[in-house]
Design a protein around this motif. Structure first.
Motif, PDB file in Angstrom:
ATOM      1  N   SER A  81      43.263  73.723 -42.094  1.00 17.50           N
ATOM      2  CA  SER A  81      42.486  74.968 -42.158  1.00 17.50           C
ATOM      3  C   SER A  81      42.755  75.874 -40.967  1.00 17.50           C
ATOM      4  O   SER A  81      42.532  77.084 -41.039  1.00 17.50           O
ATOM      5  CB  SER A  81      40.993  74.641 -42.238  1.00 17.50           C
ATOM      6  N   GLY A  82      43.230  75.307 -39.853  1.00 19.63           N
ATOM      7  CA  GLY A  82      43.640  76.124 -38.713  1.00 19.63           C
ATOM      8  C   GLY A  82      42.560  76.998 -38.128  1.00 19.63           C
ATOM      9  O   GLY A  82      42.825  78.110 -37.663  1.00 19.63           O
ATOM     10  N   GLY A  83      41.332  76.521 -38.168  1.00 22.81           N
ATOM     11  CA  GLY A  83      40.233  77.326 -37.634  1.00 22.81           C
ATOM     12  C   GLY A  83      39.567  78.204 -38.674  1.00 22.81           C
ATOM     13  O   GLY A  83      38.569  78.868 -38.380  1.00 22.81           O
ATOM     14  N   PHE A  84      40.125  78.245 -39.880  1.00 22.41           N
ATOM     15  CA  PHE A  84      39.525  78.993 -40.984  1.00 22.41           C
ATOM     16  C   PHE A  84      39.058  77.987 -42.042  1.00 22.41           C
ATOM     17  O   PHE A  84      39.487  76.847 -42.066  1.00 22.41           O
ATOM     18  CB  PHE A  84      40.547  79.956 -41.595  1.00 22.41           C
ATOM     19  N   ASP A  85      38.203  78.424 -42.963  1.00 24.32           N
ATOM     20  CA  ASP A  85      37.761  77.554 -44.073  1.00 24.32           C
ATOM     21  C   ASP A  85      37.362  76.170 -43.561  1.00 24.32           C
ATOM     22  O   ASP A  85      37.840  75.141 -44.046  1.00 24.32           O
ATOM     23  CB  ASP A  85      38.871  77.415 -45.122  1.00 24.32           C
TER      24      ASP A  85
END
Length: 522
Positions: free
Chosen positions: A276-280
């Protein structure tokens, strides 16, 4: 503010940091020394100005959350920059001491600063080399390739040496013009000698003696010019350029003009599953989602699937057991090697990466050994780089993200003949290109092939020669799958990893002590 300080600020802002430029990194050394050698107070002013420059260069370093307003972490950035500049001011102060010493000669002026600089940044690199001034030059193939000879410290030394040698241009130019003037006189004398030989034979001995004396003086000046530090530096850099170009342009087994079929290694499809890399962030608890991504990668041909760093979260022992059971099932059903990467919260907070075989065996169970200082609260692992021999890939090692910014730790991969190193990672903000420039030196230093999968970063394959034929890079943000072709090649032995290790920084320290002793500082 003087023009020199303005120039230092501009050059310093792009010599290191998140958007550094190689030419500015090279220019930084002569600009810095030309200013600090003039007066004692200039060292303090340079410290202040370059602290502001490094703060500018690293302004968003700690903006981990996307959309963080500008200057949110400015005070921390300022402290970070000041600490880094302590290494610089110590080097310039010692250089200034030697510069004004009456016993100081040209070689002291040339060698002391690079030696001190190299050793101090070697100490700095024990905590990670992400802020070094030599990192930006890793995209210059002819420069970067020399790290396989002496590690990053050799690159540090060579760049710092450029500054001190360039500041000897005045003494070099004086010798050069003396040589040109003597050459011109010698040519004139030679012409006169020829004329005299045909008109006044009785004066030939005295004329020949004067011409011989002039020739001797010319030879002496020519030798001094050749052995001048600036001349020697240009010769050494020329040889290193040839070395770097040969290594990066001619693959092992390709010389001389061998058909590509005779030396090109086979390749095998591999895949990145980018988290998610910091998103979702809700997806971090959805294990099935990431297993489906792994199956998708397998169905697209990947034989090895590597997750990026901390794709999912396990809050209990039951969570971890369920995650591993799901991953083992996918690996066995899809007949793939699968590396899952997750944040373990219980019983101890660990940053984990686990390599599972197609038979369902756990081949590597790795805890991140080097969490990012002050930003990660994970407990570090034992500090041992783990590896396993796999028939399809050779010897595979596994590390996580910031581990690759620790040269001493990663040297274990070279010492243990790791062919392929796997790296799940997670970058943030504007830092991805800077992190890559730093970490792509590790494969060159140690001779392995790097396969990295990075959230909010640059994923792909980095070869043990800079810009190798099989190098593949692409920007990867979040929640996606990418396919790469991994070359199946054995590790290349390197002088740095296999033989000399920290010889360059330790020799630099020894030279510094010898020079300062001769100047009666000890």
């Amino acid at each position: 503010m003087s023009l020199s300080l303005v120039l230092l600020y501009i050059v310093g802002s792009f010599a290191t940091g998140l958007q550094s430029l190689p030419f500015f990194s090279l220019l930084f050394y002569p600009v810095l020394l030309n200013y600090t050698r003039k007066q004692w107070k200039n060292n303090i002013l340079a410290f202040i100005v370059n602290t502001l420059a490094v703060s500018t260069a690293t302004l968003t370093t700690f903006d981990i959350v996307y959309g963080t307003p500008p200057f949110t972490h400015f005070s921390r950035v300022l402290v970070y920059a000041a600490v880094n500049n302590l290494f610089i001011i110590i080097s310039t102060l010692i250089d200034r001491l030697a510069f004004i010493n009456k016993n100081s000669g040209v070689w002291t002026r040339v060698l002391l600063f690079p030696c001190m600089w190299t050793y101090l940044w070697h100490i700095h690199d024990y905590y990670g080399d992400g802020s070094g001034y030599s990192n930006s030059t890793s995209d210059w193939a002819a420069w970067a390739q020399i790290v396989d000879l002496g590690g990053k410290s050799l690159l540090d030394w060579l760049l710092a040496l450029f500054g001190t040698c360039l500041l000897e241009y005045d003494t070099w130019s004086k010798l050069y013009f003396q040589w040109k003037e003597s050459s011109s006189i010698s040519a004139t004398e030679s012409s006169l000698t020829t004329t005299t030989a045909t008109t006044e034979t009785k004066h030939i001995p005295s004329v020949n003696q004067a011409h011989s004396s002039l020739s001797s003086r010319l030879s002496k000046i020519r030798l001094q010019l050749l052995l001048h530090p600036l001349s020697l530096y240009m010769i050494v850099v020329g040889l290193l350029y040839v070395y770097g170009e040969v290594k990066s342009s001619i693959r092992r087994g390709a010389f001389f003009q061998k058909p590509i079929k005779d030396w090109a290694p086979d390749t095998i499809p591999v895949a990145c599953v980018i988290g998610s890399g910091g998103f979702d962030m809700e997806l971090r608890s959805n294990y099935s989602h990431w297993m489906d991504k792994s199956i998708d990668a397998s169905q697209r041909g990947a034989k090895l699937v590597l997750w990026s760093e901390e794709v999912v979260l396990t809050e209990t022992l039951q969570d971890e057991e369920r995650l591993r059971a799901m991953a083992i099932k996918v690996a066995m059903e899809q007949h793939i090697y699968l590396v899952i990467a997750y944040d373990r919260q219980f019983p101890t907070n660990h940053n984990m990466a686990v390599l599972i075989s197609p038979q369902g065996d756990i081949l590597i169970d790795y805890i991140k050994a080097n969490p990012v200082p002050f930003d990660e609260d994970n407990e570090p692992g034992p500090g041992v780089l783990l590896y396993v021999d796999i028939p399809e890939f050779g010897r595979i090692g596994l590390v996580i993200c910031y581990d690759l910014s620790m040269p001493k730790f990663i040297r274990q991969a070279g010492q243990n003949n790791v062919d392929v190193l796997l790296q799940p990672a997670f970058n943030w903000g504007a830092g991805a290109p800077s992190v890559l420039r730093n970490q792509q030196l590790r494969p060159i230093e140690n001779g392995f092939t790097l396969f990295r999968c990075v959230s909010q970063g640059i994923s792909g394959i980095i070869e043990p020669v800079i810009h190798g034929h099989y190098e593949q890079k692409t920007v990867t943000i979040s929640n996606s799958v990418y396919i790469f072709n991994l070359p199946l090649q054995q590790r290349i032995k390197t002088l740095y990893s296999d033989y000399i290790g920290d010889f360059v920084p330790m020799t630099s320290l020894a030279f510094s002590i010898v020079i300062l002793t001769r100047l009666h500082f000890f």
